[in-house]
Scaffold this motif. Structure first.
Motif, short mmCIF file in Angstrom:
data_model
loop_
_atom_site.label_atom_id
_atom_site.label_comp_id
_atom_site.label_asym_id
_atom_site.label_seq_id
_atom_site.Cartn_x
_atom_site.Cartn_y
_atom_site.Cartn_z
N LEU A 223 1.00 -1.16 -0.42
CA LEU A 223 0.13 0.01 0.03
C LEU A 223 0.76 1.38 -0.09
O LEU A 223 0.42 2.44 -0.77
CB LEU A 223 -0.93 -0.36 1.18
CG LEU A 223 -2.48 -0.98 1.19
CD1 LEU A 223 -2.83 -1.45 2.09
CD2 LEU A 223 -2.99 -0.45 -0.01
N GLU A 224 1.91 1.56 0.70
CA GLU A 224 2.85 2.10 0.55
C GLU A 224 3.65 2.70 -0.30
O GLU A 224 3.50 3.62 -1.08
CB GLU A 224 4.17 1.95 1.70
CG GLU A 224 4.47 3.33 2.07
CD GLU A 224 3.80 4.30 2.59
OE1 GLU A 224 4.04 5.45 2.34
OE2 GLU A 224 2.78 3.73 3.66
N ILE A 225 3.86 1.57 -1.30
CA ILE A 225 4.14 1.54 -2.93
C ILE A 225 2.75 2.23 -3.76
O ILE A 225 3.47 3.27 -4.46
CB ILE A 225 4.69 0.81 -3.09
CG1 ILE A 225 6.40 -0.07 -2.25
CG2 ILE A 225 4.99 0.50 -5.04
CD1 ILE A 225 6.05 -1.99 -3.01
N THR A 226 1.55 2.13 -3.31
CA THR A 226 1.16 2.72 -4.27
C THR A 226 0.53 3.95 -4.59
O THR A 226 -0.08 4.59 -5.21
CB THR A 226 -0.49 1.86 -4.23
OG1 THR A 226 -0.87 1.66 -2.77
CG2 THR A 226 0.03 0.07 -4.55
N GLY A 232 -2.81 7.31 -5.85
CA GLY A 232 -2.73 6.22 -5.33
C GLY A 232 -2.79 4.70 -6.46
O GLY A 232 -3.33 3.59 -5.90
N GLY A 233 -3.43 4.68 -7.72
CA GLY A 233 -3.42 4.57 -8.56
C GLY A 233 -4.79 3.79 -8.75
O GLY A 233 -5.25 3.37 -10.04
N THR A 315 -6.54 -2.91 -7.72
CA THR A 315 -6.97 -2.86 -9.69
C THR A 315 -6.42 -1.80 -9.76
O THR A 315 -6.92 -0.66 -9.43
CB THR A 315 -8.29 -3.30 -10.35
OG1 THR A 315 -8.85 -4.97 -10.05
CG2 THR A 315 -7.85 -3.35 -11.66
N ILE A 316 -5.24 -1.56 -9.70
CA ILE A 316 -4.35 -0.25 -9.69
C ILE A 316 -4.05 0.68 -11.55
O ILE A 316 -3.59 -0.63 -12.72
CB ILE A 316 -3.17 -0.27 -9.06
CG1 ILE A 316 -2.37 -1.18 -9.30
CG2 ILE A 316 -4.36 -0.09 -7.52
CD1 ILE A 316 -1.23 -0.73 -8.18
#
Length: 391
Positions: A223-226, A232-233, A315-316
């Motif tokens: 989640l931190e990466i997204t 947030g994608g 789904t990002i």
């Protein structure tokens, strides 16, 4: 709310929704279902084959129909449910069992008669899940002021799905010619193309025996990466989803909602109704109390592009560098015996909707990849597991 719908649903009403998605990773927001509740699960047999044949929009619509039928059967009562791409899961109190079973049996029959899909469905006592050493815990996540979604933890929903696939707890289809109540089920928005690179479907599930804290840590790192991605994608554009006419999903919506009306007559009605909607959304003209700009923005905010369903699903809209960072975290966690994961890329995302009334903000929107999505990500997990067992 009538007595049937109200019976036993107070537990879920008493759970305060979370507005911080990150809190759902650590488990503190979840509450165990009461011991007399049931979980329902359903999926489409050979969904991968239907996807390979180009029928993923139909697969999504049938999966969402499971939830639509349960919402209409509950007649206003709030209950936990989650969309899985080729199926769904939900939970309900024992007093509602006959109603829930009838609604699911009708969808199973309808899926066969309208689309030629074989669908499995099962109702599993929570007590049996706990006897197997697992649990069903739920939380509520509110992405916007108009709607909230259930999140599941404890491994029980996944266990119920495995039991269903093994032939346990199954329910029979309703009699031939029986239709479910799918009022509000629609699929009118155009597919949403990736703006950052690819639409990435992510499925992360705990490995057997993995410590919950370690699993939560992996989810939090992903989640931190997204968060580095735009919004947030979120795959729905900031201005909202697009519209076209006639909508690509018109035939599917006609099959879902024609009931005993002829399919041709229902298509004619939907052509007229969707044309009026197309004009309003394109011009952004208000019609009475209906504000198309507000509706489109609410649709964007209500979309469930990320969820916890005995694991993290997302789904990002993702660029190549971010995907590499996510996969590096997941490869390490898989090697360490913490999680298993599946990733699947495609060019577009699609949205399947349940809209009780356009005048309210409680419409729900299920996001998935347009070319396989969660189903293909799950297939990737199974293939990895099969390869490991043969090594």
């Amino acid at each position: 709310m009538n007595d049937v719908a109200a019976a036993g649903f107070g537990f879920y009403d008493g759970i305060a929704p979370e507005t911080d998605f990150d809190r759902l990773a650590d488990g503190s927001a979840y509450r165990p279902l009461p011991g007399d509740w049931f979980v329902g699960v359903a999926d489409i047999v050979d969904s991968t084959g239907h996807i390979a044949a180009g029928r993923y929009k139909t697969v999504n619509t049938v999966g969402a129909a499971v939830i639509s039928a349960q919402i209409n059967a509950a007649k206003g009562a709030a209950f936990p449910f989650v969309f899985g791409g080729d199926g769904a899961g939900f939970a309900f109190p024992e007093a509602h069992r006959a109603v829930a079973e009838d609604a699911l049996a009708r969808v199973i029959r309808w899926a066969d008669e309208e689309f030629g899909f074989t669908m499995r469905g099962a109702l599993v006592p929570v007590a049996d899940v706990r006897a197997a050493g697992l649990d069903v815990q739920v939380a509520r996540y509110r992405p916007s002021t108009g709607v909230d979604y259930a999140m599941f933890a404890g491994g029980g929903l996944a266990w119920a799905e495995k039991a269903m696939k093994a032939g346990r707890y199954g329910i029979e289809p309703a009699p031939a010619g029986t239709f479910p109540d799918l009022e509000g089920l629609s699929c009118r928005w155009t597919p949403m193309r990736a703006r950052n690179g690819k639409i990435l479907s992510i499925l992360i599930v705990p490995q057997p025996g993995a410590a919950p804290g370690q699993v939560a840590g992996v989810a939090q790192r992903v989640l931190e990466i997204t968060k580095r991605l735009d919004r947030g994608g979120h795959p729905v554009p900031a201005e909202g989803p697009g519209v076209g006419w006639p909508p690509e999903g018109l035939a599917l919506e006609a099959h879902a909602t024609h009931g005993r009306t002829s399919l041709l007559r229902r298509k004619a009605y939907l052509l007229a109704a969707t044309f009026m909607a197309y004009v309003l959304f394109k011009t952004r003209w208000r019609a009475g109390t209906f504000d198309p700009s507000h509706y489109v923005h609410t649709t964007r905010d209500n979309a469930d592009y990320r969820k916890f369903d005995d694991g993290l699903k997302m789904t990002i809209d993702c660029d190549a560098e971010t995907r590499m960072k996510i996969e590096a975290v997941l490869k390490r966690a898989q090697a360490d015996g913490i999680v298993s994961y599946g990733l699947f890329e495609q060019d577009e995302a699609i949205m399947t909707c349940i809209v009780p009334a356009v005048s309210r903000d409680d419409h729900v929107h299920f996001i998935d990849g347009a070319a396989g999505g969660y189903t293909s990500a799950a297939t990737a997990i199974r293939q990895t597991a099969a390869g490991a067992s043969q090594a």
